[in-house]
Design a protein around this motif. Structure first.
Motif, PDB file in Angstrom:
ATOM      1  N   SER A  24       8.461 -11.174  -5.021  1.00 42.01           N
ATOM      2  CA  SER A  24       7.703 -11.169  -3.761  1.00 42.01           C
ATOM      3  C   SER A  24       6.945  -9.861  -3.605  1.00 42.01           C
ATOM      4  O   SER A  24       5.764  -9.842  -3.231  1.00 42.01           O
ATOM      5  N   GLY A  25       7.611  -8.747  -3.916  1.00 38.09           N
ATOM      6  CA  GLY A  25       6.950  -7.452  -3.819  1.00 38.09           C
ATOM      7  C   GLY A  25       5.773  -7.347  -4.768  1.00 38.09           C
ATOM      8  O   GLY A  25       4.728  -6.780  -4.415  1.00 38.09           O
ATOM      9  N   PHE A  26       5.918  -7.881  -5.963  1.00 38.88           N
ATOM     10  CA  PHE A  26       4.832  -7.850  -6.941  1.00 38.88           C
ATOM     11  C   PHE A  26       3.620  -8.629  -6.434  1.00 38.88           C
ATOM     12  O   PHE A  26       2.477  -8.162  -6.542  1.00 38.88           O
ATOM     13  N   LEU A  27       3.855  -9.789  -5.870  1.00 38.17           N
ATOM     14  CA  LEU A  27       2.753 -10.633  -5.403  1.00 38.17           C
ATOM     15  C   LEU A  27       2.066 -10.029  -4.183  1.00 38.17           C
ATOM     16  O   LEU A  27       0.835  -9.979  -4.119  1.00 38.17           O
ATOM     17  N   ILE A  28       2.837  -9.577  -3.202  1.00 36.29           N
ATOM     18  CA  ILE A  28       2.202  -8.995  -2.014  1.00 36.29           C
ATOM     19  C   ILE A  28       1.615  -7.621  -2.350  1.00 36.29           C
ATOM     20  O   ILE A  28       0.627  -7.203  -1.733  1.00 36.29           O
ATOM     21  N   GLY A  29       2.211  -6.927  -3.325  1.00 32.73           N
ATOM     22  CA  GLY A  29       1.691  -5.621  -3.713  1.00 32.73           C
ATOM     23  C   GLY A  29       0.280  -5.711  -4.254  1.00 32.73           C
ATOM     24  O   GLY A  29      -0.578  -4.858  -3.951  1.00 32.73           O
ATOM     25  N   ARG A  30       0.014  -6.718  -5.045  1.00 33.36           N
ATOM     26  CA  ARG A  30      -1.328  -6.886  -5.605  1.00 33.36           C
ATOM     27  C   ARG A  30      -2.330  -7.215  -4.492  1.00 33.36           C
ATOM     28  O   ARG A  30      -3.471  -6.758  -4.508  1.00 33.36           O
ATOM     29  N   ILE A  31      -1.888  -8.018  -3.519  1.00 42.56           N
ATOM     30  CA  ILE A  31      -2.754  -8.343  -2.379  1.00 42.56           C
ATOM     31  C   ILE A  31      -3.015  -7.091  -1.545  1.00 42.56           C
ATOM     32  O   ILE A  31      -4.158  -6.784  -1.182  1.00 42.56           O
ATOM     33  N   LEU A  32      -1.944  -6.355  -1.243  1.00 42.49           N
ATOM     34  CA  LEU A  32      -2.063  -5.161  -0.410  1.00 42.49           C
ATOM     35  C   LEU A  32      -2.946  -4.100  -1.058  1.00 42.49           C
ATOM     36  O   LEU A  32      -3.760  -3.455  -0.389  1.00 42.49           O
ATOM     37  N   TYR A  33      -2.773  -3.906  -2.362  1.00 43.68           N
ATOM     38  CA  TYR A  33      -3.548  -2.867  -3.044  1.00 43.68           C
ATOM     39  C   TYR A  33      -5.048  -3.163  -2.964  1.00 43.68           C
ATOM     40  O   TYR A  33      -5.845  -2.275  -2.650  1.00 43.68           O
ATOM     41  N   LYS A  34      -5.414  -4.388  -3.258  1.00 45.57           N
ATOM     42  CA  LYS A  34      -6.832  -4.755  -3.234  1.00 45.57           C
ATOM     43  C   LYS A  34      -7.402  -4.654  -1.824  1.00 45.57           C
ATOM     44  O   LYS A  34      -8.544  -4.237  -1.622  1.00 45.57           O
ATOM     45  N   MET A  35      -6.591  -5.025  -0.833  1.00 41.99           N
ATOM     46  CA  MET A  35      -7.036  -4.948   0.560  1.00 41.99           C
ATOM     47  C   MET A  35      -7.140  -3.489   1.005  1.00 41.99           C
ATOM     48  O   MET A  35      -8.121  -3.070   1.619  1.00 41.99           O
TER      49      MET A  35
END
Length: 378
Positions: free
Chosen positions: A58-69
């Motif tokens: 879950s952290g990996f998936l939201i981390g990629r979203i958060l970083y790009k945002m």
């Protein structure tokens, strides 16, 4: 149920499927409490390991979203709010549905409801104190929800005061700060409290929000590395995955062999067991995140299990298994009768989860992508 395989990553679906199967296996010990030997030991480990796989993934998936945002020039508080809304449309509908059903089931079978039931409505029932023995699997959802709030909010506040700083650098600094903060929280607990036995550890450390949020941020850190250092991420995939799997196996086999029991080694269990396990799981991501597909015979069932995993998680134990045990107790059963009981249980879990996903979870998730909600956050 139509599946767009082009938009899915098989390796991550495999992680999710393995995680939910591990959790289900661990809970079958309630159906077959007389299970002995290596199977019982493995299933006991599976319960602890499976949820942490969910956390890191879950952290990996939201981390990629958060970083790009976060690193985009147009990042605003509205962007962060939209991130939260999207996560809540994904997680809250199933949670509140099963919370209501758990209340009804408890009343029907005569179980006592928690004194502070209202805390479940705000994910506070296991924030800092012992997890109540009602809807026990909900502990991990509290950890997820607070993790979704904490990281983005800290990143936004840091950026507010350091507007000219490098955003990628701020992102990783906040992530490392969260990891350090929750290592310190576990060290504090270890110095202040005495662990009496594994059940006490489960209810007072393993399942408590203020000691477990960092599990998700090891996945966020992995997401950062995958984006910022893609060549390294690709080149280490086999070595890292091999190390991660070896570490998980070695750690869980060494515990009984070396006698690293909680009464003699409380700091290992209270602090470093969680840290080492999360890092080891994160090490499997460079390889698994790059496995895009698989033969159809393998890909299809794994993807189905992955898609249904959330519904399976919130329904399989405190609702389906508890009701089955209430109407048809499994304690007198053995041999073929017990096998049939387990097979019926698994069948019911998958049928119920499919129905919930198809007619409730998926429509609710689709709402987050509706033009009305998107327009509000533009």
């Amino acid at each position: 149920m139509r599946i767009d395989y082009e938009k899915r990553i098989f390796g991550l679906d495999l992680m999710r499927a393995i995680a939910i199967i591990m959790v289900m296996c661990s809970h079958t010990l309630w159906i077959a409490p007389e299970m002995r030997g290596i199977t019982r030991k493995l299933f006991s480990v599976f319960g602890i390991l499976g949820v942490d796989v969910f956390f890191v993934l879950s952290g990996f998936l939201i981390g990629r979203i958060l970083y790009k945002m976060y690193t985009s020039k147009d990042f605003t508080f509205k962007d962060m709010s939209y991130f939260w809304v999207r996560r809540w449309f994904r997680t809250l509908p199933n949670y509140y549905l099963t919370l209501v059903i758990n209340i009804i089931v408890a009343i029907y079978i005569g179980n006592q409801l928690p004194d502070q039931l209202w805390k479940y409505g705000f994910f506070l029932h296991n924030f800092s104190t012992e997890l109540p023995w009602f809807y026990p699997e909900s502990w991990s959802l509290s950890v997820e929800e607070f993790a979704y709030i904490l990281g983005p909010l800290l990143m936004y506040l840091v950026l507010f005061f350091r507007k000219k700083a490098s955003r990628p650098r701020l992102f990783v600094q906040v992530t490392l700060f969260i990891l350090l903060l929750f290592i310190l929280s576990k060290l504090w607990y270890n110095n202040e409290e005495t662990i009496r036995h594994m059940r006490h550890w489960t209810l007072n450390v393993k399942s408590i929000v203020i000691y477990r949020i960092d599990a998700i941020y090891y996945g966020v850190l992995a997401a950062y590395i995958s984006i910022v250092k893609p060549k390294i991420w690709y080149n280490i995939r086999y070595l890292a995955c091999g190390f991660g799997i070896f570490a998980l196996i070695a750690m869980n086999f060494l515990i009984p062999i070396k006698g690293w029991f909680i009464t003699e080694y409380p700091e290992f269990w209270n602090v470093w067991y969680f840290v080492l396990k999360s890092i080891a799981i994160g090490c499997t991501l460079p390889l698994l995140s790059q496995i895009k597909s698989a033969p159809k015979l393998i890909r299809k069932p794994i993807t189905y299990i992955s898609i249904l995993s959330y519904a399976i998680y919130v329904f399989h134990y405190s609702i389906i298994m508890q009701l089955m045990k209430y109407f048809i107790p499994s304690e007198p059963m053995e041999g073929l009768d017990l096998v049939i009981y387990l097979l019926v249980y698994v069948l019911i879990v998958f049928v119920v989860s499919y129905v919930v996903y198809r007619f409730y979870e998926k429509p609710m998730t689709d709402l987050r992508d509706s033009s009305r909600i998107k327009k509000y956050f533009e």
